[in-house]
Design a protein around this motif. Structure first.
Motif: not given
Ligand code: PEP
Ligand code: MG
Length: 850
Positions: A518, A520, A540, A596, A599, A685
């Motif tokens: 994960n 960013d 993200r 993604r 969100d 998401p």
């Protein structure tokens, strides 16, 4: 008594087992130490005669049913003293301290005076009386404190003090002494504090204790006598080197406790080493140690005693090594063909890796030192000060790194220590609770920072120079140097040595679950690449908008009155996002990157205080009152269940359109001639309805067509959905035919399955776990029964509807070893976790596969 030494009749009675090569002794019934002693006996090492008491026997002893200790003592030489050692299933779980010299009494003292001299015999007796008084009879230690051990009548004074305090004479009968020792050791295992401590180290609630009763090799005598420990490696580095300590005329682990007084084993600048004093015994010792390494298939710390030149091996434990050393030891044992690479992989606990992965303060950084103490657990971390375990958990739930500051820690602080990035205590030493637990968890930890003043009631600490640091202030704990620093100095990423890399290479050869990261930011992606992540499983994107400069444009976009205004603001963000993505594609060099779409609720980008509102009003050229009203109007009662994720994508479509375009343009720009083209992955998401996917998919496809036409070049991409609402799990079969992949967002899924706010649960999680409502914090370790069932349902329905769909997990659980095991069992394709957990995840995935 000779009959007991017959190997066939090792069972004295139901409770007492003489340790012979064939006796039925197992770690699960008699504990690890008893089993190890049996192995040493099988290797024909000079181990004094030992009997083992099983877990059941010790449990019965704690309840007052003591076996016949006269029968037990009959195994040993009539005049022998004995010792009792704890033998828990896993030595890590601890146990009561070993009791030496049981059987010492007036008669033994007279007898030993002849061989050792009266002084040594009387000193031994006096020590035993005091040990017995404090640890067995549980008398007040103060009663013995005043006695000068060098006084000619120190022994008589001790016996008198015993009699005064206990209101009965010191027990002369060896069998009585032994019964009482057994009772006291059995009881102390059952005490609440012992139980909490071992449970913190992973012991089950019903963990048993075995006891080993061993004939004493005295370590005292007129010829070369003493005791010590030897290991064939340096416990700090794991590199081969004979290390250990020896102390003449001493017993048990005296040599380890004697500090500087103890001798080195091979060369000692202060005088003759053990090798020089007793070359034959030393040579024999080395031979035994090498045999133990080979046959017990571990680096062992050998506990030995020399009695008048004769060597005895009393015990062997796995070398208590640092995390780095433990890894090197496993790798070296495998390179020496003593264990297989798979065994090496299985021997390293995932948490050992995570401890090594901690950053350190950059050596070139300016250090504003505000306190110092003992460097109890290595690594450094920066965070805000909190003063309670509960606050630490609340802070962790908000994803705000915190430093847990306590006078000292107790078992009930363990969860707070888990939640904190580092621990600082006023009291304690290397073996204090905070130090032991901190090291176990791999949390940087400084203990005994006694020059700082800790004022938890006033929620502040005061540095030696008078500066005050309050709750919420940022400090750095440097557990490597044992220092506390103000603020956040520059950090250096953890450096991983060759053994670490070799072990992970072996792990990679075993695992069948891919591990992504994960990430960013560019730094995250670089860390992940260094840790050999198989790609980015979750980027993200919203985090990219929080940077200065971008935030204002973001706010303009949020405040836009019309879609045109909104598009104009987004047009400013487009090149920034495009550059972000291009950089990520470049760093990941052909590995998949899953982005993604936006969100969080939009109002997270808006100010909450007056100053912030005024700044925003200035930037937008609007009256403050106007801005305030609109900010208030955007507030939601329950924002995490409100207008966020795909719901924003549906209702404010310009944001996703801009992001899709940025991804596609970056894809084309990053795909160089000759290389394999970049194939981005786009993830939607918070989906809870199939129609959401259809609508967003159509719009993204529209944007893709537009970019293809404008640029005159083709590209492909993959589209996926985050499965993070319970409904998405249930209708996964409806969604799967419309997507290339699904990724379980188990953070939100846990929140929604339990109806438990991930931002607030920290406040009461401690109580819940302590009272056994939850076995473990479900945000930390995946709840297999509930949330796990939803994963199973989602996975099965998705695969039934679309057998080609790629399925993964990208919630925090993706870095938790037990949860990784579970995801592999379900048949997921990959797990994605935060950058520093990637090596842990690689190892855990391999362990799951072996
Ligand atoms: C999740 O919900 O599990 C997830 C990965 O997304 P986030 O933590 O950003 O909500
Ligand atoms: Mg989520």
């Amino acid at each position: 008594m000779q009959k007991y030494l017959n190997e066939v009749s090792f069972q004295l009675d139901r409770h007492i087992t003489l340790i012979t090569p064939t006796a039925p002794i197992q770690p699960a019934t008699h504990g690890g130490r008893a089993k190890c002693l049996q192995r040493l006996v099988r290797l024909k090492l000079p181990v004094p005669r030992t009997v083992a008491l099983s877990f059941d026997t010790v449990k019965a002893i704690a309840l007052g049913r003591i076996p016949d200790t006269k029968v037990l003592l009959s195994v040993f030489d009539a005049d022998a003293l004995v010792c009792v050692r704890p033998s828990s299933e896993d030595p890590d779980w601890g146990g009561p301290t070993t009791m030496l010299n049981i059987g010492m009494n007036d008669a033994a003292c007279a007898r030993l005076s002849e061989t050792l001299g009266a002084g040594a015999a009387r000193a031994l007796y006096r020590r035993w009386v005091q040990t017995y008084a404090v640890h067995v009879a549980r008398l007040d230690p103060d009663a013995f404190e005043e006695i000068d051990e060098d006084a000619p009548d120190a022994l008589e004074q001790s016996l008198r003090a015993y009699e005064d305090e206990a209101e009965e004479p010191f027990p002369q009968d060896p069998a009585t002494q032994l019964s009482e020792v057994l009772r006291s050791m059995a009881r102390s295992w059952e005490s609440v504090s012992a139980r909490l401590l071992r449970e913190a180290k992973g012991a089950p609630v019903d963990a048993g204790l075995g006891l080993a009763v061993q004939e004493m090799a005295l370590g005292l005598g007129r010829g070369e006598s003493g005791s010590g420990v030897l290991q064939l490696v340096d416990p700090e580095t794991g590199l081969p080197q004979v290390t250990g300590r020896y102390l003449s005329q001493s017993q048990g682990r005296d040599a380890l406790e004697a500090g500087k007084k103890a001798l080195f084993l091979t060369t000692d600048p202060r005088g003759p080493s053990l090798q020089e004093r007793a070359p034959e015994a030393f040579a024999e010792l080395l031979e035994h140690a090498a045999l133990m390494r080979q046959r017990l298939r571990a680096e062992m710390q050998v506990e030995f005693t020399i009695e008048n030149g004769r060597l005895f091996i009393l015990d062997g434990i796995v070398v208590p090594a640092s995390n780095a050393a433990a890894i090197r030891i496993a790798v070296r044992l495998s390179e020496d063909a003593i264990i297989t690479p798979q065994e090496a992989v299985m021997r390293v606990k995932p948490r050992m890796l995570s401890a090594l992965l901690h950053p350190q303060v950059d050596p070139g950084a300016t250090r504003d030192v505000i306190g110092a103490g003992i460097a109890a657990s290595p690594g450094a971390a920066t965070g805000r000060i909190v003063f309670s375990a509960t606050d630490a958990q609340a802070s962790a739930a908000r994803e705000e790194p915190c430093i847990l500051v306590r006078r000292e820690t107790a078992p009930e602080d363990v969860r707070g220590m888990h939640a904190a990035v580092a621990v600082l205590t006023e009291r304690g030493g290397m073996t204090s609770h905070a130090a032991v637990i901190g090291r176990g968890m791999g949390r940087p930890c400084v203990v005994g920072a006694s020059k700082m003043r800790f004022q938890p009631q006033r929620k502040q600490i005061v540095a030696a120079d008078g500066r005050v640091f309050k709750e919420g202030d940022i400090i750095t704990v440097d557990g490597t140097a044992g220092e506390v620093l103000a603020g956040a100095p520059k950090m250096q990423a953890a450096r991983l040595d060759d053994a670490f890399r070799t072990l992970l290479k072996w792990a990679d050869a075993e695992r069948d679950l891919r591990i992504r990261v994960n990430a960013d930011t560019v730094e995250d992606a670089q860390t992940a690449r260094d840790f050999a992540a198989g790609g980015i499983g979750l980027c993200r994107t919203e985090h990219m908008f929080f940077e200065p400069g971008r935030l204002t444009v973001m706010q303009e976009m949020i405040f836009a009155a019309t879609p045109e205004d909104r598009r104009a603001a987004l047009a400013q963000l487009l090149p920034i996002q495009r550059a972000d993505f291009k950089e990520l594609f470049a760093i990941m060099a052909g590995k998949p990157v899953c982005i993604r779409l936006f969100d969080p609720p939009l109002h997270e980008f808006l100010p909450t205080d007056r100053a912030g509102l005024r700044d925003l009003a200035e930037a937008l050229n609007l009256p403050v009152s106007d801005v305030t009203r609109r900010v208030e109007a955007m507030g939601e009662y329950n924002p995490m269940l409100g207008l966020r994720g795909v719901r924003l994508g549906i209702t404010v479509p310009e944001i996703y359109a801009m992001q899709a375009r940025a991804i596609f343009e970056a894809t084309l720009e990053a795909s160089r001639e000759g290389d394999d083209p970049v194939v981005p992955e786009i993830m939607i998401p918070l989906v809870s309805a199939r129609r959401e996917v259809e609508i967003v998919r159509a719009r993204i496809e529209q944007e893709a067509s537009a970019v293809r036409t404008e640029r005159g070049r083709d590209f492909t991409y993959r589209l996926g959905v985050m499965v993070e609402t319970p409904r998405a799990c249930l209708i996964a079969g409806d969604i799967a035919p419309h997507v290339d992949f699904l990724s379980f967002g188990t953070n939100d899924l846990t929140q929604m399955t339990y109806g438990l706010s991930r931002d607030d649960a920290g406040r009461f999680m401690n109580d819940y776990v302590q009272q056994g409502v939850f076995e473990e914090d479900p945000f930390h370790r995946l709840d297999q029964n509930g949330v796990g069932e939803l994963l199973r349902i989602g996975l099965e329905r998705a695969r039934a509807a679309n057998p080609d769909v790629i399925i993964s997990i990208c919630g925090e659980h993706g870095g938790n070893p037990e949860s990784i095991h579970f995801c592999r069992t379900l048949g997921m394709d990959y797990a994605s976790c935060s950058p520093f957990r990637v090596p842990v995840a690689r190892l855990a995935a391999a362990q799951a596969a072996i």
